[in-house]
Design an enzyme around this catalytic site. Structure first.
Site, PDB file in Angstrom:
ATOM      1  N   ASP A  42       0.843  -1.205   0.000  1.00  0.00           N
ATOM      2  CA  ASP A  42       0.000   0.000   0.000  1.00  0.00           C
ATOM      3  C   ASP A  42       0.876   1.252   0.000  1.00  0.00           C
ATOM      4  OD1 ASP A  42       0.879  -0.215   2.611  1.00  0.00           O
ATOM      5  OD2 ASP A  42      -1.088   0.088   3.535  1.00  0.00           O
ATOM      6  N   SER A  43       2.206   1.048   0.061  1.00  0.00           N
ATOM      7  CA  SER A  43       3.139   2.162  -0.150  1.00  0.00           C
ATOM      8  C   SER A  43       2.948   2.750  -1.542  1.00  0.00           C
ATOM      9  CB  SER A  43       4.583   1.685   0.022  1.00  0.00           C
ATOM     10  OG  SER A  43       4.840   0.539  -0.772  1.00  0.00           O
ATOM     11  N   ASP A  71      -1.088  -6.105  -0.434  1.00  0.00           N
ATOM     12  CA  ASP A  71      -1.322  -5.459   0.855  1.00  0.00           C
ATOM     13  C   ASP A  71      -2.791  -5.120   0.990  1.00  0.00           C
ATOM     14  OD1 ASP A  71       0.304  -4.840   2.967  1.00  0.00           O
ATOM     15  OD2 ASP A  71       1.264  -3.130   1.985  1.00  0.00           O
ATOM     16  N   LYS A  78      -1.357  -9.373   2.746  1.00  0.00           N
ATOM     17  CA  LYS A  78      -0.600  -8.953   3.931  1.00  0.00           C
ATOM     18  C   LYS A  78      -1.454  -7.984   4.746  1.00  0.00           C
ATOM     19  CE  LYS A  78       3.067  -6.008   3.696  1.00  0.00           C
ATOM     20  NZ  LYS A  78       2.527  -4.878   4.474  1.00  0.00           N
ATOM     21  N   GLU A 134      -1.458  -5.539   8.441  1.00  0.00           N
ATOM     22  CA  GLU A 134      -0.628  -4.954   9.497  1.00  0.00           C
ATOM     23  C   GLU A 134      -1.269  -5.183  10.860  1.00  0.00           C
ATOM     24  OE1 GLU A 134       0.294  -0.841   8.792  1.00  0.00           O
ATOM     25  OE2 GLU A 134       1.029  -1.233   6.772  1.00  0.00           O
ATOM     26  N   GLU A 189       9.032  -4.553  10.423  1.00  0.00           N
ATOM     27  CA  GLU A 189       9.413  -3.233   9.902  1.00  0.00           C
ATOM     28  C   GLU A 189       9.859  -2.301  11.031  1.00  0.00           C
ATOM     29  OE1 GLU A 189       6.671  -1.367   7.185  1.00  0.00           O
ATOM     30  OE2 GLU A 189       7.852   0.479   7.117  1.00  0.00           O
TER      31      GLU A 189
HETATM   32  O1  KIV Z   1       3.570  -1.163   1.669  1.00  0.00           O
HETATM   33  C1  KIV Z   1       4.719  -1.605   1.636  1.00  0.00           C
HETATM   34  O2  KIV Z   1       5.499  -1.343   0.729  1.00  0.00           O
HETATM   35  C2  KIV Z   1       5.136  -2.465   2.725  1.00  0.00           C
HETATM   36  C3  KIV Z   1       6.566  -2.906   2.785  1.00  0.00           C
HETATM   37  C4  KIV Z   1       7.499  -1.807   2.874  1.00  0.00           C
HETATM   38  C5  KIV Z   1       6.779  -3.923   3.825  1.00  0.00           C
HETATM   39  O3  KIV Z   1       4.341  -2.812   3.532  1.00  0.00           O
END
Ligand code: KIV
Length: 295
Positions: A47-48, A86, A116, A118, A185
């Protein structure tokens, strides 16, 4: 190189065989192809994408629709690497039902192979429900960017004994619930090493030192796309930002001066001369133009 498809069991096995796991973010089709050919084992559609590609201030505004869109683009590259998507903020926090429905969209609509989430103990009900639907889950603890407001910024975790204890408990709980791996992280190297020893599933570190079973970076950071973003945990393997700027400045200068396009970039009536110049057997083929008969 002909590699075998990387699956969730392959990733789990890499911990016992001691082979380090390489993970990079990918948000689009061409990048996914490049990273896959370079041998990365997991493509994480993080989600980055919100702050790295879409220009948001942080990851919180990212929607399921945006994540599905980007994940589908990555999956269309048909990578050998495992595709992990994510789950964005508020796509899984409200209830296990909402979490599993949204996770299902990533698999059905976007062809993700895992998701994924969090969080640690607080989100176990959601993790469990998703795993019961046969969707593999990667955990993510430590400096979790979706908790930016609770943390009051992006703060390294595991500096004190309470934080260390909570992180180890969270990692164990995620393993017991069935996660196949966990991203660590922004955690001190000492604590990340302890977590890695405490669980039987692979840990993937970002800003968590060398003691993890694998490493993940945002690909734009590794390539040096942003001159101003230089956190300690990133190693820049190139300065692509500068190289792209230099190339584009060159293009601008050559268009202004009339140097581009040159004769070698042009189509003319004299096909034979074109062929001699370019060495191509059919110059039109290079842009996929069908031969226009009689022209
Ligand atoms: O969103 C992302 O890119 C991440 C990674 C940096 C682990 O969660």
């Amino acid at each position: 190189m002909n590699r075998k498809k990387i699956t969730v069991p392959c990733i789990r096995k890499m911990k016992s065989s001691g082979e380090k796991i390489t993970v990079l973010t990918a948000y689009d089709y061409p990048t996914a192809r490049l990273l896959d050919r370079a041998g990365v084992e997991i493509l994480l559609v993080g989600d980055s994408v919100g702050n790295v590609v879409l220009g948001y201030e942080n990851t919180l505004p990212v929607t399921v629709a945006e994540m599905v869109h980007h994940t589908a683009a990555v999956a269309r590259a048909k990578p050998t690497a495992l595709v992990v998507a994510d789950m964005p903020f508020m796509s899984y926090q409200a209830s296990p039902e909402e979490a599993v429905r949204n996770a299902g969209r990533f698999v059905k609509e976007a062809r993700a192979e895992a998701v994924k989430l969090e969080g640690g103990k607080r989100i176990l009900r959601m993790v469990e429900t998703i795993i019961r639907a046969d969707i593999p889950v990667m955990g993510h603890i430590g400096l979790t960017p979706q908790s930016v407001h609770r943390m009051g910024g992006y703060r390294v975790q595991g500096r004190g004994p309470k934080s260390e204890k909570r992180l180890i408990e969270d990692a164990r709980a995620l393993e017991e619930t069935g996660c196949f791996s966990i991203v660590l992280e922004g955690i001190t190297s000492e604590v990340a090493e302890k977590i890695t020893a405490a669980v039987g599933i692979p840990t993937i570190g970002i800003g968590a030192g060398p003691g993890c079973d694998g490493q993940v970076l945002v690909v734009h950071d590794l390539l040096g796309m942003d001159d101003e973003f230089r956190p300690r945990f990133v190693k820049r393997y190139d300065e692509l930002g500068k190289r792209i700027r230099d190339a584009v400045e060159c293009y601008v200068a050559e268009v202004k001066s009339g140097r581009f396009p040159g004769p070698e970039h042009c189509y003319t009536r004299d096909r034979e001369a074109e062929k001699r110049r370019s060495g191509e057997t059919d110059p039109d083929k290079s842009i996929g133009v069908e031969e226009e008969r009689g022209c």
